[in-house]
Design a protein around this motif. Sequence first.
Motif, mmCIF file in Angstrom:
data_model
loop_
_atom_site.group_PDB
_atom_site.id
_atom_site.type_symbol
_atom_site.label_atom_id
_atom_site.label_comp_id
_atom_site.label_asym_id
_atom_site.label_seq_id
_atom_site.Cartn_x
_atom_site.Cartn_y
_atom_site.Cartn_z
ATOM 1 N N ASP A 177 -8.920 -2.342 -5.353
ATOM 2 C CA ASP A 177 -8.205 -2.058 -4.097
ATOM 3 C C ASP A 177 -8.470 -3.114 -3.017
ATOM 4 O O ASP A 177 -8.932 -2.800 -1.924
ATOM 5 N N LYS B 249 -6.342 13.579 0.337
ATOM 6 C CA LYS B 249 -6.537 12.143 0.548
ATOM 7 C C LYS B 249 -5.452 11.589 1.467
ATOM 8 O O LYS B 249 -5.725 10.834 2.396
ATOM 9 N N LYS C 114 -14.777 5.953 1.958
ATOM 10 C CA LYS C 114 -14.617 7.409 1.882
ATOM 11 C C LYS C 114 -15.950 8.137 2.020
ATOM 12 O O LYS C 114 -16.034 9.170 2.691
ATOM 13 N N ARG D 54 -14.458 0.062 -6.301
ATOM 14 C CA ARG D 54 -13.440 0.432 -5.310
ATOM 15 C C ARG D 54 -14.039 0.280 -3.920
ATOM 16 O O ARG D 54 -15.016 0.959 -3.593
ATOM 17 N N SER E 238 -12.003 2.918 9.627
ATOM 18 C CA SER E 238 -12.563 1.767 8.897
ATOM 19 C C SER E 238 -12.217 0.453 9.602
ATOM 20 O O SER E 238 -12.996 -0.502 9.542
ATOM 21 N N SER F 102 -12.739 1.324 -1.415
ATOM 22 C CA SER F 102 -12.503 2.603 -0.726
ATOM 23 C C SER F 102 -13.650 3.593 -0.931
ATOM 24 O O SER F 102 -13.767 4.555 -0.170
ATOM 25 N N SER G 65 -3.886 -2.698 6.767
ATOM 26 C CA SER G 65 -4.474 -2.332 5.469
ATOM 27 C C SER G 65 -3.434 -2.434 4.361
ATOM 28 O O SER G 65 -3.769 -2.661 3.204
ATOM 29 N N ARG H 13 -5.693 9.719 5.143
ATOM 30 C CA ARG H 13 -5.557 8.272 4.993
ATOM 31 C C ARG H 13 -5.448 7.564 6.346
ATOM 32 O O ARG H 13 -6.138 6.588 6.594
#
Length: 186
Positions: free
Chosen positions: A104, A64, A43, A37, A75, A39, A150, A68
């Motif tokens: 993802d 989450k 994260k 992932r 990011s 992410s 994104s 977000r």
Amino acid sequence: MFNNIIILLSGKRKSGKDYIAEKLLNTIGKDKCTIIRISEPIKSHYAKVNNLDLVELMSANKYKEEHRKQMIIWSDQMRNQDSSYFCRAACSEIAPKPIWIVSDIRRKTDIAWFKTTYGDQIRAVRMFATEQARVSRGFAFTVGVDDVSSECDLDDFTEWDLCISNNNKEECDDAIKKILSLANIS
Ligand SMILES: Nc1ncnc2c1ncn2[C@@H]1O[C@H](COP(=O)(O)OP(=O)(O)OP(=O)(O)O)[C@@H](O)[C@H]1O
């Protein structure tokens, strides 16, 4: 690195990327397959910088969703300096298994980095689900999340190896079969 096929999964929020990735993992077997992932490093780095609980951030819960938007902004700033930073970080300590599933994929730069790095091992898959199905899974259009790159960058990407629908069990079962075939797994 001992990996033969890398399946890249892309799709809108709540199209079922994680769901399909987990099903593929269970079908192929954890001895041969692993889920990556992008992410995760996003994260973990974001949690560190902001002193947050990583376990809460990794789970699909309200915490989450609350973070977000901020994570997207942060990011994006990181990507502006180095577009493949999180892809490299996500792949840096992966177990040597023949099948990787990246669950993802969200940007053209993600696909470009994987193709440049892993060449013809890449199988790019786009998943679709109706808005009705996505809403039933918890999707609600959110400004700053669903109208930014994104979520939208791959809307006009056309070079998929496979496009699949995931609105119900039948489509999901069919999607799994097609992805396994694409990855040369019978
Ligand atoms: N074919 C399916 N049948 C039943 N439930 C499904 C199916 N596909 C997805 N779901 C459920 O829908 C929810 C959202 O799926 P999932 O988390 O895999 O979406 P996602 O595309 O990874 O979303 P996000 O981009 O928000 O992380 C989950 O609760 C999952 O269990």
